[in-house]
Write a protein that holds these residues in place. Structure first.
Motif, PDB file in Angstrom:
ATOM      1  N   ASN B  10       0.845  -1.187   0.000  1.00  0.00           N
ATOM      2  CA  ASN B  10       0.000   0.000   0.000  1.00  0.00           C
ATOM      3  C   ASN B  10       0.881   1.237   0.000  1.00  0.00           C
ATOM      4  O   ASN B  10       1.945   1.238   0.612  1.00  0.00           O
ATOM      5  CB  ASN B  10      -0.915   0.024   1.226  1.00  0.00           C
ATOM      6  N   LYS B  11       0.409   2.271  -0.703  1.00  0.00           N
ATOM      7  CA  LYS B  11       1.195   3.496  -0.774  1.00  0.00           C
ATOM      8  C   LYS B  11       0.235   4.671  -0.890  1.00  0.00           C
ATOM      9  O   LYS B  11      -0.696   4.650  -1.697  1.00  0.00           O
ATOM     10  CB  LYS B  11       2.117   3.450  -1.977  1.00  0.00           C
ATOM     11  N   VAL B  12       0.482   5.702  -0.072  1.00  0.00           N
ATOM     12  CA  VAL B  12      -0.252   6.954  -0.189  1.00  0.00           C
ATOM     13  C   VAL B  12       0.745   8.020  -0.611  1.00  0.00           C
ATOM     14  O   VAL B  12       1.797   8.159   0.011  1.00  0.00           O
ATOM     15  CB  VAL B  12      -0.932   7.348   1.129  1.00  0.00           C
ATOM     16  N   ALA B  13       0.440   8.724  -1.677  1.00  0.00           N
ATOM     17  CA  ALA B  13       1.342   9.742  -2.203  1.00  0.00           C
ATOM     18  C   ALA B  13       0.596  11.062  -2.375  1.00  0.00           C
ATOM     19  O   ALA B  13      -0.637  11.086  -2.406  1.00  0.00           O
ATOM     20  CB  ALA B  13       1.927   9.286  -3.531  1.00  0.00           C
ATOM     21  N   VAL B  14       1.349  12.129  -2.479  1.00  0.00           N
ATOM     22  CA  VAL B  14       0.747  13.436  -2.697  1.00  0.00           C
ATOM     23  C   VAL B  14       0.846  13.802  -4.168  1.00  0.00           C
ATOM     24  O   VAL B  14       1.770  13.359  -4.873  1.00  0.00           O
ATOM     25  CB  VAL B  14       1.406  14.526  -1.837  1.00  0.00           C
ATOM     26  N   THR B  15      -0.089  14.582  -4.634  1.00  0.00           N
ATOM     27  CA  THR B  15      -0.063  15.035  -6.023  1.00  0.00           C
ATOM     28  C   THR B  15       1.241  15.763  -6.305  1.00  0.00           C
ATOM     29  O   THR B  15       1.670  16.623  -5.531  1.00  0.00           O
ATOM     30  CB  THR B  15      -1.263  15.961  -6.288  1.00  0.00           C
ATOM     31  N   GLY B  16       1.859  15.387  -7.427  1.00  0.00           N
ATOM     32  CA  GLY B  16       3.126  16.004  -7.807  1.00  0.00           C
ATOM     33  C   GLY B  16       4.347  15.298  -7.263  1.00  0.00           C
ATOM     34  O   GLY B  16       5.476  15.618  -7.660  1.00  0.00           O
ATOM     35  N   GLY B  17       4.146  14.350  -6.382  1.00  0.00           N
ATOM     36  CA  GLY B  17       5.278  13.628  -5.819  1.00  0.00           C
ATOM     37  C   GLY B  17       5.734  12.499  -6.728  1.00  0.00           C
ATOM     38  O   GLY B  17       5.040  12.109  -7.661  1.00  0.00           O
ATOM     39  N   LYS B  18       6.890  11.971  -6.435  1.00  0.00           N
ATOM     40  CA  LYS B  18       7.440  10.842  -7.199  1.00  0.00           C
ATOM     41  C   LYS B  18       7.142   9.545  -6.470  1.00  0.00           C
ATOM     42  O   LYS B  18       7.322   9.445  -5.254  1.00  0.00           O
ATOM     43  CB  LYS B  18       8.945  11.016  -7.383  1.00  0.00           C
ATOM     44  N   VAL B  19       6.695   8.557  -7.227  1.00  0.00           N
ATOM     45  CA  VAL B  19       6.369   7.252  -6.661  1.00  0.00           C
ATOM     46  C   VAL B  19       7.097   6.169  -7.450  1.00  0.00           C
ATOM     47  O   VAL B  19       7.118   6.203  -8.684  1.00  0.00           O
ATOM     48  CB  VAL B  19       4.850   6.991  -6.720  1.00  0.00           C
ATOM     49  N   ARG B 109      -1.626  -1.192  -3.852  1.00  0.00           N
ATOM     50  CA  ARG B 109      -2.727  -0.224  -3.870  1.00  0.00           C
ATOM     51  C   ARG B 109      -2.147   1.161  -3.679  1.00  0.00           C
ATOM     52  O   ARG B 109      -1.575   1.450  -2.626  1.00  0.00           O
ATOM     53  CB  ARG B 109      -3.749  -0.537  -2.787  1.00  0.00           C
ATOM     54  N   LEU B 110      -2.263   2.002  -4.690  1.00  0.00           N
ATOM     55  CA  LEU B 110      -1.716   3.354  -4.659  1.00  0.00           C
ATOM     56  C   LEU B 110      -2.847   4.369  -4.578  1.00  0.00           C
ATOM     57  O   LEU B 110      -3.772   4.335  -5.390  1.00  0.00           O
ATOM     58  CB  LEU B 110      -0.874   3.629  -5.906  1.00  0.00           C
ATOM     59  N   THR B 111      -2.746   5.257  -3.606  1.00  0.00           N
ATOM     60  CA  THR B 111      -3.692   6.367  -3.477  1.00  0.00           C
ATOM     61  C   THR B 111      -2.914   7.654  -3.607  1.00  0.00           C
ATOM     62  O   THR B 111      -1.945   7.870  -2.871  1.00  0.00           O
ATOM     63  CB  THR B 111      -4.413   6.327  -2.117  1.00  0.00           C
ATOM     64  N   VAL B 112      -3.332   8.500  -4.544  1.00  0.00           N
ATOM     65  CA  VAL B 112      -2.689   9.792  -4.738  1.00  0.00           C
ATOM     66  C   VAL B 112      -3.664  10.871  -4.284  1.00  0.00           C
ATOM     67  O   VAL B 112      -4.763  11.008  -4.834  1.00  0.00           O
ATOM     68  CB  VAL B 112      -2.286  10.012  -6.204  1.00  0.00           C
ATOM     69  N   LEU B 113      -3.263  11.613  -3.272  1.00  0.00           N
ATOM     70  CA  LEU B 113      -4.148  12.630  -2.685  1.00  0.00           C
ATOM     71  C   LEU B 113      -3.887  14.005  -3.279  1.00  0.00           C
ATOM     72  O   LEU B 113      -2.764  14.302  -3.719  1.00  0.00           O
ATOM     73  CB  LEU B 113      -3.959  12.653  -1.167  1.00  0.00           C
TER      74      LEU B 113
END
Lengths: 109, 113
Positions: B10-19, B109-113
């Protein structure tokens, strides 16, 4: 789209009943595969049928392939609760495997 | 038994970030694939590879890069993550024949906030 049916279908049946899922494809292929995906897991191959085979059986599974109508079906006889999953058909073409949208099958105990 | 391992789960990332999503296979398969799965769309191919050093565009490559530094490892990179990339990502390996079986990992599961 390379597939005729794009929408995820959902089927709900009683344990013990038989079920058939269908898919059609647009691009020439020599192999159709059926994968099963259980909740929280990746898909896993359950049966593969080649263009020179009209029917393939594996335990309670039966796959058919009609190259003239470019369609394939997967039947499961005597369903069990453990058959609850999403089922995908997939075909090999243009050097890669393409998946259909899938059928969500729920078996009620 | 064939083994494909993905990380993270699972991964939560912010908009504009690198994943970066990672995949490791112990099957010694030549081919590796990245798919994303969204309700109603099934599995859609993003990138694939025929071997170390090779990457090819799949059906929906925009916004994604891939890297295959070795036979065993295949990464998917989102340089500038967007909310539309919120999805479940699956890695798979295969032998590369016309009747190849794909062996999948358990997904990220990737969620980009």
């Amino acid at each position: 789209s390379q597939w005729g049916e794009e929408n995820l279908q959902a089927l709900s049946i009683q344990e013990g009943e038989d079920v058939t899922m269908n898919c059609s494809y647009k691009t020439y292929t020599t192999v159709v595969q059926w994968y099963r995906q259980k909740s929280g897991k990746g898909p896993a191959l359950i049966i593969l049928i080649r263009s020179n085979e009209r029917e393939k059986r594996s335990g309670r599974l039966r796959a058919t392939l009609d190259t003239s109508s470019q369609s394939s079906s997967l039947s499961i006889t005597g369903t069990l609760a453990t058959d609850t999953a999403v089922y995908f058909c997939a075909f090999y073409g243009n050097e890669k495997i393409t998946f259909g949208a899938g059928t969500k099958l729920t078996i009620k105990p | 038994e064939a083994a494909v391992t993905q990380s993270p789960r699972n991964k939560v990332a912010v908009t504009g970030g690198k994943v970066t999503l990672s995949c490791n296979q112990t099957n010694n398969h030549n081919n590796m694939y990245w798919y994303r799965q969204d309700t109603g769309h099934g599995l859609r191919l993003i990138h694939y590879s025929y071997g170390a050093g090779s990457t090819e565009k799949g059906d929906i490559p925009d916004g994604y890069k891939a890297s295959r530094p070795s036979q065993e490892n295949f990464s998917l990179i989102l340089e500038l993550a967007t909310p539309s990339q919120t999805s479940v990502y699956f890695c798979a390996s295969g032998t590369g024949s016309s009747a190849e079986t794909l062996y999948f990992g358990s997904g990220t599961r990737l969620t980009v906030l």
